[in-house]
Design an enzyme around this catalytic site. Structure first.
Site, PDB file in Angstrom:
ATOM      1  N   SER C  65       0.805  -1.241   0.000  1.00  0.00           N
ATOM      2  CA  SER C  65       0.000   0.000   0.000  1.00  0.00           C
ATOM      3  C   SER C  65       0.829   1.278   0.000  1.00  0.00           C
ATOM      4  CB  SER C  65      -0.917   0.044   1.222  1.00  0.00           C
ATOM      5  OG  SER C  65      -1.928  -0.914   1.099  1.00  0.00           O
ATOM      6  N   LYS C  68       0.473   3.568  -2.816  1.00  0.00           N
ATOM      7  CA  LYS C  68      -0.657   4.473  -2.964  1.00  0.00           C
ATOM      8  C   LYS C  68      -0.253   5.951  -2.913  1.00  0.00           C
ATOM      9  CE  LYS C  68      -3.858   0.987  -1.374  1.00  0.00           C
ATOM     10  NZ  LYS C  68      -4.326   0.209  -0.206  1.00  0.00           N
ATOM     11  N   TYR C 190      -4.000  -2.470 -10.209  1.00  0.00           N
ATOM     12  CA  TYR C 190      -3.923  -2.303  -8.755  1.00  0.00           C
ATOM     13  C   TYR C 190      -3.022  -3.374  -8.140  1.00  0.00           C
ATOM     14  CZ  TYR C 190      -5.386  -2.000  -3.898  1.00  0.00           C
ATOM     15  OH  TYR C 190      -5.402  -1.874  -2.536  1.00  0.00           O
ATOM     16  N   TYR C 241      -3.993   2.978   8.126  1.00  0.00           N
ATOM     17  CA  TYR C 241      -5.244   2.240   8.328  1.00  0.00           C
ATOM     18  C   TYR C 241      -6.065   2.893   9.442  1.00  0.00           C
ATOM     19  CZ  TYR C 241      -2.420  -0.809   5.490  1.00  0.00           C
ATOM     20  OH  TYR C 241      -1.625  -1.286   4.495  1.00  0.00           O
ATOM     21  N   VAL C 259       1.257  -3.685   4.084  1.00  0.00           N
ATOM     22  CA  VAL C 259       1.283  -4.971   4.793  1.00  0.00           C
ATOM     23  C   VAL C 259       2.556  -5.765   4.531  1.00  0.00           C
ATOM     24  CG1 VAL C 259      -1.213  -5.255   4.992  1.00  0.00           C
ATOM     25  CG2 VAL C 259      -0.020  -6.147   2.989  1.00  0.00           C
TER      26      VAL C 259
END
Lengths: 305, 305, 305, 305
Positions: C65, C68, C190, C241, C259
């Site tokens: 992530s 992102k 993605y 998160y 992660v």
């Protein structure tokens, strides 16, 4: 065909035996916590209020939320369909959701049997009668034929002292502009109604108007046929907390339960049942009463489905 | 007492008249959007599948979610109560909540009639039969007595192309470990089932086993009396999307609706009804069909409550 | 004043020691599950991309992530504020809520770092570049100065096979009309982005534009000062998160975690940090990396608050 | 480098001009509804509480929720990290969710700035001081250097009369066992705190301890450096209702707003700002104050990001 009730009651009582040790008596107020969990009563009232029963069917208990069907009927008798603008008739969804739903739906509670809905109905009865408590008590005395039906002041006061959740709901309803009377007055009447003390025999009789399609014990009309049908529909959908589906599945009758351990169930056009056992399952319904009603409907084949 | 159906049908048709211009035909796929909104059909099948009807009662339409009662029955007939570990029997709560509820309840859908629940049932039927589509079609042909009952390939393909919501639900169920078959296979069978084309007459007959307490048209047993009762209970509680309470209130019968405009309703021990009108109300139930069933139950006094 | 990094790194490494045995390596795909949980790396890059580090700071890991922030920057560089019509900049609320929120808010994800938001950004990057993967890789190679930065095909394929949750989100977004490209294409890009493999050194350098108020490594402008500030604000609010508050509390820096165990943190106007340790805490953030960043900011007193 | 405040103030005031006609003055109590919406004040206090300002910066207004940062600091000064067991430090999620979240999270409010969290902090301050009101007033008088800072009894009484929502929250907290003091006492103190009347100058000074990393005006220590940093982090994440992300995005400073139209913002290590304008945007934050802070940070380049 009328069944042999003595045999039936014996079978129902036998079915209830194994669950009598289980469950939990409601203990959030002392008056409820003190009740002997091994009690069990069962009563059937036919359309003429001829009543028979078994076990502790004449032992009074706290009717709690069962009172909600009677306040609903008294308000519906005056307001008719207009009441459904203040309170819905849909299932309540999940229990952890009560405040969430109330907020999202701008203070229109899901149905008259969730606590918020019952507060709305009580508020309305208060407006209509000026004294909701007395109106309700007189109605129950007349229908049950028992002039001694009364409130239990200790229970009412206990409820009030421990009723933070209901106070929170009432204040939220007031914030959303849904109460006509002061929060304190509505709560007081609400707690008193819950404190009514009755036995299986009286409750089975008192709910008879729902089996008689709206006719009271003296055969005067309280509700239209259509209104009586609607109350039964709402009971089926919301009468046993968040276990309505499970209950409809097992028992298949419109019913209303209370945390005092009582459950009233209706077989429209035939009779009214009341079962009582103080210990509750995880949904707040009496373990013994659900078992008894399940056994009774299985044995007789009486179901609406 | 059997009513004079000709008179009844006339009255029902008259009651439906004023709503025929209202509502919205489902338009998310072209095949549904093209249907004439002024259509209206109504059929009654007695326990012996003697069927009569009125209006467009022999005009086929897309049964859509009505198929869910049949897949449910076929799986229940094999799995019995074990099915209820995979899918609940409680009301669905609010419509905006479908993903939320599924997540919170770890992939156990509220009941077999919400889309997620139907996907679970389809997955199970696929496992049990290897070919859920054919099993379902053969069942419907046998029960309706019409060997021409069939899928509509164009509808099935359209559904698949526009079925992002159902795809999302199926992937979420797979993520939660609730599907035994590949997502694509489950979705394909699901979309095909929804594409079944039947008329009021065939549907009223095909659902007869629910009025006959579990007996098929040939009087062999599909479901136990208790299982049939339970399917009816789940229909009452979840058969008309999030308007279950309103529908129980107005009509007072277990029923299942579809976005094709059909509604099947059951009067246990007496008969089965099917009404059809393509234009839908805000909850996705046929405006004409709800009106027709309301009128019919009011006129006959037939209700389970 | 520049601190003595050698001493600092020693202290940070000592602080991390006790937590190295705890936490859980992400195991939903084999490629991640195989990583040695005892690894630990830490790197600091100053505004001139002069980088120093300690431990496994040159060992590549799956950035997941963290990618992102880079896709967000690339889209913002073209779309500017218009992007915020497609995706919000508010905290994500509770994790069990992702589908619920997306439904309620009609497919406008809470921020670009929740998975739904990242899918929206990927969809947009795909539209803008025609090949989101290559655009991203070239950007990271240029910023990190490492021409070997690349995807890991095995990871990407594993993600795709086990990515039911992301598939569900993408289909829900498509259902709500929020994707311009086909669901499958968006998902593929993605998953590839998440599979990028980089080390602490490269990541600390690659994120340097956020410490340089929008300037790339070659001092050309990628984002305006105001846009860079905004990306940092969104990172603080949604970068770790559902533990954003806890992280801001302990570390007090805008950061983004993955992660794979990496966390990139920004000290605007001063430097960029990257910490890595594969074992995760209950929120999905690296136990070792959070501990290291906590120690580092406490020792230096560097915090935005 | 110290900017030329006179020029700055002129530019800020010019930026605010166009929004002065917009928004809505809070009208749920008469005392707030009466305030002139065209008022605007702005003040800056440096670390030595040397304060300058412009417009209505010396006109007192109702500080409302801004009081929450001061009660929080007073409790933290005694309880330290133990407080975070009673109240969280995460963003609040959606506004329609306040009761839902509180129920789901068993009475641990999301952060000390949502109303439920502030009730918890007030309950704690009441336990610690015996008289939360006086403790708070004395603290504010000392920090602001203004011995006339006081409550507005009319506002407090109005709040109490119209505070059904806060009453509902307090009863729900009591139901969940989260209050040590009686609901009525907690509510009374809460409403009084909100009624404090201060001007921009006093508020900018009074919040100075958060810019001085925990030191009070007399340079005695109220909070540790780490605790002060944490209060700032919670302000960034939860200080401006559900617009925290938007505010961080535009202004990029930890801040706390109140429905009286004031906003206090902190630039750690540099200064404290207070802006005031009575008309609110849809999130309950002052339109003029947000605009002023946005202009000020853009002009000076002062931001934490």
């Amino acid at each position: 065909m009328v069944p042999d009730y003595e045999v039936l009651f014996e079978q129902v009582t036998r079915a209830v035996g194994p669950v009598l040790g289980g469950g939990q008596v409601a203990d959030y107020i002392p008056a409820l916590a003190r009740v002997d969990p091994a009690r069990f009563g069962f009563a059937v009232a036919d359309l003429a209020t001829c009543t028979c029963g078994t076990g502790d069917w004449k032992v009074p208990f706290s009717i709690q939320s069962i009172s909600k069907i009677f306040t609903l009927a008294l308000v519906l008798a005056v307001d008719g369909d207009a009441l459904w603008n203040r309170v819905g008739k849909e299932p309540s969804g999940a229990p952890f959701n009560s405040f969430a739903q109330l907020e999202r739906e701008r203070g229109i509670p899901r149905n008259p049997f969730v606590n918020a809905g019952a507060l709305i109905v009580t508020d309305r009865l208060l407006t209509l009668t000026g004294d909701a408590r007395t109106a309700l008590r007189e109605f129950l005395r007349a229908e049950s034929g028992n002039p001694d039906v009364d409130f239990d002041a200790r229970v009412a006061e206990s409820e009030q002292r421990h009723g933070h959740r209901n106070s929170a709901l009432a204040h939220l309803l007031a914030d959303l502009g849904r109460l006509d009377n002061p929060v304190e007055a509505v709560l007081e009447h609400y707690f008193w109604q819950c404190s009514l003390t009755m036995n299986c025999r009286d409750l089975a009789r008192a709910a008879g108007f729902l089996a008689r399609h709206g006719l009271r014990a003296d055969h005067s009309r309280l509700l239209t046929r259509s209104e009586a049908k609607r109350v039964n529909a709402v009971m089926l959908i919301g009468g046993t907390y968040d276990a309505a589906g499970e209950f409809a599945h097992r028992v298949g009758l419109p019913a209303k339960s209370g945390v005092g351990g009582g459950i009233v169930a209706i077989i429209p056009g035939r009779c009214t049942l009341c079962a009582w056992g103080p210990a509750l399952d995880g949904h707040g319904n009496s373990l013994a009463a659900v078992t008894a009603l399940d056994a009774f409907t299985t044995l007789t084949g009486w179901s609406i489905f």
